[in-house]
Motif scaffolding. Structure first.
Motif, PDB file in Angstrom:
ATOM      1  N   GLU A   1       0.829  -1.208   0.000  1.00  0.00           N
ATOM      2  CA  GLU A   1       0.000   0.000   0.000  1.00  0.00           C
ATOM      3  C   GLU A   1       0.862   1.256   0.000  1.00  0.00           C
ATOM      4  OE1 GLU A   1      -3.536   2.285   2.512  1.00  0.00           O
ATOM      5  OE2 GLU A   1      -2.630   0.473   3.358  1.00  0.00           O
ATOM      6  N   ALA A   2       1.888   1.274   0.840  1.00  0.00           N
ATOM      7  CA  ALA A   2       2.742   2.465   0.919  1.00  0.00           C
ATOM      8  C   ALA A   2       3.462   2.712  -0.396  1.00  0.00           C
ATOM      9  CB  ALA A   2       3.741   2.327   2.062  1.00  0.00           C
ATOM     10  N   GLU A   3       3.955   1.658  -1.022  1.00  0.00           N
ATOM     11  CA  GLU A   3       4.625   1.825  -2.303  1.00  0.00           C
ATOM     12  C   GLU A   3       3.670   2.375  -3.350  1.00  0.00           C
ATOM     13  OE1 GLU A   3       8.010  -1.722  -2.038  1.00  0.00           O
ATOM     14  OE2 GLU A   3       6.030  -2.162  -2.868  1.00  0.00           O
ATOM     15  N   HIS A   4       2.467   1.831  -3.394  1.00  0.00           N
ATOM     16  CA  HIS A   4       1.493   2.293  -4.384  1.00  0.00           C
ATOM     17  C   HIS A   4       1.145   3.756  -4.148  1.00  0.00           C
ATOM     18  CE1 HIS A   4      -2.123   2.623  -6.828  1.00  0.00           C
ATOM     19  NE2 HIS A   4      -1.815   1.464  -7.386  1.00  0.00           N
ATOM     20  N   GLU A   5       0.908   4.123  -2.901  1.00  0.00           N
ATOM     21  CA  GLU A   5       0.545   5.514  -2.608  1.00  0.00           C
ATOM     22  C   GLU A   5       1.677   6.468  -2.953  1.00  0.00           C
ATOM     23  OE1 GLU A   5      -0.948   8.264   1.134  1.00  0.00           O
ATOM     24  OE2 GLU A   5      -1.649   6.194   0.961  1.00  0.00           O
ATOM     25  N   TYR A   6       2.897   6.096  -2.597  1.00  0.00           N
ATOM     26  CA  TYR A   6       4.038   6.954  -2.914  1.00  0.00           C
ATOM     27  C   TYR A   6       4.178   7.109  -4.431  1.00  0.00           C
ATOM     28  CZ  TYR A   6       8.808   8.640  -3.362  1.00  0.00           C
ATOM     29  OH  TYR A   6       9.914   9.380  -3.702  1.00  0.00           O
ATOM     30  N   ALA A   7       4.073   6.002  -5.152  1.00  0.00           N
ATOM     31  CA  ALA A   7       4.197   6.049  -6.606  1.00  0.00           C
ATOM     32  C   ALA A   7       3.083   6.877  -7.226  1.00  0.00           C
ATOM     33  CB  ALA A   7       4.184   4.628  -7.171  1.00  0.00           C
ATOM     34  N   ALA A   8       1.856   6.756  -6.687  1.00  0.00           N
ATOM     35  CA  ALA A   8       0.712   7.481  -7.240  1.00  0.00           C
ATOM     36  C   ALA A   8       0.849   8.990  -7.074  1.00  0.00           C
ATOM     37  CB  ALA A   8      -0.578   6.998  -6.580  1.00  0.00           C
ATOM     38  N   ARG A   9       1.557   9.417  -6.047  1.00  0.00           N
ATOM     39  CA  ARG A   9       1.715  10.859  -5.807  1.00  0.00           C
ATOM     40  C   ARG A   9       2.612  11.513  -6.853  1.00  0.00           C
ATOM     41  NH1 ARG A   9      -0.530  12.666  -1.236  1.00  0.00           N
ATOM     42  NH2 ARG A   9      -1.197  11.109   0.302  1.00  0.00           N
ATOM     43  N   GLY A  10       3.454  10.760  -7.495  1.00  0.00           N
ATOM     44  CA  GLY A  10       4.252  11.303  -8.579  1.00  0.00           C
ATOM     45  C   GLY A  10       5.172  12.442  -8.191  1.00  0.00           C
TER      46      GLY A  10
END
Length: 299
Positions: free
Chosen positions: A144-153
């Motif tokens: 989840e943390a990886e996805h959220e960080y990546a999504a923030r761009g």
């Protein structure tokens, strides 16, 4: 894939839905993540190579459904169906229906097909299906943390992946529901081919909107902070599982899905944001749910 370096970032939000909080600083290790969601074409190659049968295609075990009519125990999946007009938005059964035969090959049920849609994200994949594909590819699912960080761009602290406005200049930045949900959609109305919308600052496409995406993280009704039993370096471990009573080892395991989908609408589901999250039972694929893969950096 795109490599993202180790970082500390502000995860979660205290401004929208309760399960997105508390906002806190999270640390992640360097990792690689797919530029696009896994497509029908990619998933077809996996199935051709392995003869894999997805959860939605498997026969149901009568022992798991005591008292059910055996004639009703046929493979299938949940398919979104627009309503004819306004309905009570508290009852999701108004627009979701169980369709026998619906699966990744037939996303709308019998008579539908992914032929001619090789670049569309694969849907109707349960958690086990996504994990099996990732293993075949030598990869894994993102946390989840990886996805959220990546999504923030690279945009830290903003409500949306592109800033604080849902539609800057009146222009949609992702494939989401435009209009009144669930009957009036002036947007795409379905999953779009991957890469149809602009990439974020990391060069990643459709991290927001189009289809929800599986993560490897178990769902809890609030973020579990490191000092409260979670793990700081979430690139190596998941958070605690949760059942109906909250965090703990019992109850049906649900995973966090991220990113929102083409069904997210400000008047019902304002979840086309990096901090947004939703629980999904591991054994349930749906017509607005797909995935992408990640890989840890060696060493």
């Amino acid at each position: 894939m795109v490599r993202l370096e180790a970082a500390r970032f502000r995860m979660g939000s205290d401004r929208f839905y309760p399960d997105e909080g508390p906002a806190h600083v999270r640390e992640i290790e360097a990792f690689w993540i797919d530029r696009y969601a896994v497509t029908n074409g990619q998933f077809a190659r996996f199935v051709d190579d392995t003869a894999y049968v997805t959860v939605a295609e498997r026969a149901l075990d009568p022992a798991e459904f005591p008292g059910a009519d055996p004639d009703d125990l046929v493979p299938g999946a949940m398919v979104f169906t627009p309503t004819a007009g306004p309905v009570d938005l508290r009852d999701w059964r108004q627009w979701w229906r169980w369709v026998p035969g619906a699966c990744w090959r037939q996303p709308g049920g019998p008579g539908s097909s992914v032929e001619g849609r090789p670049s569309h994200p694969v849907v109707h994949v349960a958690y086990a299906d996504a994990v099996a594909y990732a293993a075949w590819a030598g990869l894994r699912l993102p946390t989840e943390a990886e996805h959220e960080y990546a999504a923030r761009g690279g945009i830290d602290g903003a409500d949306f992946a592109w800033g604080d406005e849902p539609y800057p200049g009146g222009v949609p930045q992702a494939n989401t529901w435009i209009g009144r949900f669930p009957y009036d959609n002036r947007g795409v109305g379905d999953a779009a081919p991957v890469g149809s919308y602009p990439p974020n600052g990391y060069g990643l496409y459709d991290m927001i909107g189009n289809v929800w995406e599986w993560t490897s993280s178990a769902y809890a009704p609030r973020h579990i902070l490191p000092e409260r039993g979670g793990v700081e370096r979430e690139g190596r471990h998941d958070l605690l599982a949760t059942g109906p009573g909250g965090p703990g080892p019992t109850g049906p395991l649900r995973r966090v899905i991220k990113g929102g989908s083409y069904l997210c609408s400000p008047d019902y589901c304002l979840r086309f944001r990096p901090a947004a999250r939703s629980p999904q039972a591991e054994d349930a694929g749906m017509s607005h749910l797909g995935f992408r893969c990640a890989r840890s950096v060696a060493g």
